[in-house]
Design a protein around this motif. Structure first.
Motif, short mmCIF file in Angstrom:
data_model
loop_
_atom_site.label_atom_id
_atom_site.label_comp_id
_atom_site.label_asym_id
_atom_site.label_seq_id
_atom_site.Cartn_x
_atom_site.Cartn_y
_atom_site.Cartn_z
N MET A 2 0.84 -1.21 0.00
CA MET A 2 0.00 0.00 0.00
C MET A 2 0.87 1.25 0.00
SD MET A 2 -3.19 -0.84 -0.13
CE MET A 2 -4.02 0.61 0.45
N GLU A 3 1.95 1.23 0.78
CA GLU A 3 2.85 2.38 0.83
C GLU A 3 3.55 2.58 -0.52
OE1 GLU A 3 2.81 4.62 3.15
OE2 GLU A 3 1.48 3.40 4.37
N VAL A 4 3.89 1.49 -1.19
CA VAL A 4 4.50 1.60 -2.52
C VAL A 4 3.54 2.32 -3.46
CG1 VAL A 4 5.21 0.28 -4.56
CG2 VAL A 4 6.09 -0.34 -2.31
N GLN A 5 2.27 1.96 -3.42
CA GLN A 5 1.28 2.62 -4.27
C GLN A 5 1.19 4.11 -3.96
OE1 GLN A 5 -2.46 0.55 -3.93
NE2 GLN A 5 -1.68 -1.29 -4.93
N ARG A 6 1.19 4.45 -2.67
CA ARG A 6 1.11 5.86 -2.28
C ARG A 6 2.36 6.63 -2.71
NH1 ARG A 6 0.28 6.57 3.65
NH2 ARG A 6 0.03 8.73 3.05
N VAL A 7 3.53 6.03 -2.47
CA VAL A 7 4.79 6.69 -2.86
C VAL A 7 4.84 6.86 -4.37
CG1 VAL A 7 7.29 6.36 -3.00
CG2 VAL A 7 6.13 6.00 -0.84
N ASN A 8 4.44 5.84 -5.10
CA ASN A 8 4.44 5.95 -6.56
C ASN A 8 3.44 6.99 -7.04
OD1 ASN A 8 6.55 4.17 -7.01
ND2 ASN A 8 5.22 2.39 -7.26
N GLY A 9 2.38 7.22 -6.28
CA GLY A 9 1.46 8.32 -6.60
C GLY A 9 2.16 9.67 -6.47
N TRP A 10 2.99 9.81 -5.44
CA TRP A 10 3.80 11.03 -5.30
C TRP A 10 4.72 11.17 -6.51
CZ3 TRP A 10 6.04 13.21 -0.24
CH2 TRP A 10 5.07 13.28 0.76
N VAL A 11 5.35 10.06 -6.89
CA VAL A 11 6.29 10.09 -8.02
C VAL A 11 5.57 10.49 -9.30
CG1 VAL A 11 7.81 8.67 -9.46
CG2 VAL A 11 7.90 8.47 -6.97
N ASP A 12 4.38 9.94 -9.53
CA ASP A 12 3.62 10.32 -10.73
C ASP A 12 3.41 11.83 -10.77
OD1 ASP A 12 3.46 7.65 -11.40
OD2 ASP A 12 1.38 7.41 -10.72
N ASN A 13 3.09 12.41 -9.63
CA ASN A 13 2.90 13.85 -9.56
C ASN A 13 4.20 14.60 -9.82
OD1 ASN A 13 2.85 16.48 -7.74
ND2 ASN A 13 0.75 16.02 -8.39
N LEU A 14 5.30 14.09 -9.26
CA LEU A 14 6.60 14.72 -9.45
C LEU A 14 7.06 14.66 -10.90
CD1 LEU A 14 8.41 13.26 -6.31
CD2 LEU A 14 7.69 15.64 -6.63
N GLN A 15 6.82 13.55 -11.55
CA GLN A 15 7.28 13.38 -12.92
C GLN A 15 6.52 14.23 -13.91
OE1 GLN A 15 7.26 9.04 -13.08
NE2 GLN A 15 9.49 9.05 -12.95
N ALA A 16 5.42 14.83 -13.49
CA ALA A 16 4.68 15.75 -14.35
C ALA A 16 5.46 17.03 -14.57
CB ALA A 16 3.31 16.04 -13.76
N GLN A 17 6.49 17.29 -13.78
CA GLN A 17 7.23 18.56 -13.87
C GLN A 17 8.17 18.65 -15.07
OE1 GLN A 17 7.02 21.56 -12.36
NE2 GLN A 17 5.11 20.65 -11.71
N PRO A 18 8.91 17.87 -15.58
CA PRO A 18 9.28 16.49 -15.23
C PRO A 18 10.60 16.44 -14.48
CG PRO A 18 10.00 16.92 -17.47
CD PRO A 18 9.38 18.21 -16.94
N PHE A 19 10.75 15.43 -13.68
CA PHE A 19 12.01 15.12 -13.02
C PHE A 19 12.51 13.80 -13.60
CE2 PHE A 19 10.06 17.89 -9.84
CZ PHE A 19 11.10 18.76 -9.60
N SER A 20 13.75 13.76 -14.00
CA SER A 20 14.32 12.56 -14.61
C SER A 20 14.80 11.55 -13.58
CB SER A 20 15.51 12.93 -15.50
OG SER A 20 15.14 13.87 -16.44
N HIS A 21 15.23 12.04 -12.43
CA HIS A 21 15.84 11.16 -11.43
C HIS A 21 15.11 11.32 -10.10
CE1 HIS A 21 19.03 10.81 -14.36
NE2 HIS A 21 19.13 12.13 -14.37
N ILE A 22 14.58 10.21 -9.60
CA ILE A 22 13.87 10.18 -8.32
C ILE A 22 14.68 9.28 -7.39
CG2 ILE A 22 11.72 9.67 -7.11
CD1 ILE A 22 11.27 11.70 -9.36
N PHE A 23 15.11 9.83 -6.26
CA PHE A 23 15.85 9.06 -5.27
C PHE A 23 15.06 9.05 -3.96
CE2 PHE A 23 19.22 10.53 -8.11
CZ PHE A 23 19.90 9.35 -8.34
N PHE A 24 14.85 7.84 -3.44
CA PHE A 24 14.25 7.66 -2.12
C PHE A 24 15.38 7.38 -1.16
CE2 PHE A 24 11.41 5.79 -5.32
CZ PHE A 24 10.30 6.60 -5.17
N ILE A 25 15.38 8.02 -0.01
CA ILE A 25 16.41 7.77 1.00
C ILE A 25 15.72 7.33 2.28
CG2 ILE A 25 18.27 8.77 2.38
CD1 ILE A 25 18.87 10.65 0.10
N SER A 26 16.20 6.20 2.84
CA SER A 26 15.58 5.67 4.05
C SER A 26 16.57 4.84 4.86
CB SER A 26 14.39 4.79 3.68
OG SER A 26 13.73 4.34 4.85
#
Length: 152
Positions: free
Chosen positions: A77-101
């Motif tokens: 479920m969290e993957v789906q939510r995070v990927n929803g954030w990414v979909d929104n971010l890539q509309a800008q567009p951003f070529s590189h998405i890094f998750f840090i944890s």
């Protein structure tokens, strides 16, 4: 650039040069008292680490707000939510998405993330003001920024 008004005004003016996002992933939960201090400390370290990376790579990346989630939540479920954030971010567009944890449970679902996971073995405790901790963070920033540059 950070998620604050002045930086975002600059971002809007120079967005064609800013192609990278850092999205920190931080768990929390109140149901386990023994983990409260550890998780809050790791959240502080993660915030500091990401801020230092942002300083190092200013003009090339945007640091998003921290993505907080309940530690015991179902990761799919969290993957789906995070990927929803990414979909929104890539509309800008951003070529590189890094998750840090610091949370190793993201490694199990890494292939499902629409970006690159930078998992860092967790620092369990310490003094954020100590010279030793600053040295550890500085070393990690150097390694992570070098890795991120390899994607450019």
């Amino acid at each position: 650039m950070k998620w604050k008004k002045a930086d975002l005004q600059q971002y809007v003016q120079a967005k064609e040069y800013i192609d990278t996002i850092i999205l920190p992933l931080a768990p929390f939960q109140f149901s386990n008292d023994t983990d409260l201090e550890k998780m809050s400390f790791q959240h502080e370290v993660l915030t500091l680490l990401c801020s230092e990376i942002e300083k190092e790579l200013t003009g090339r990346l945007l640091l998003t707000p921290v993505y907080n989630y309940v530690k015991t939540a179902e990761k799919e479920m969290e993957v789906q939510r995070v990927n929803g954030w990414v979909d929104n971010l890539q509309a800008q567009p951003f070529s590189h998405i890094f998750f840090i944890s610091f949370d190793s449970s993201w490694k199990k679902v890494e292939s499902q993330l629409n970006g690159t996971l930078l998992w860092i073995p967790g620092i369990q405790s310490g003094d954020l003001q100590s010279a030793e901790m600053h040295g550890v963070i500085k070393d990690q920033v150097e390694q992570l920024t070098e890795f991120m540059r390899s994607y450019w």
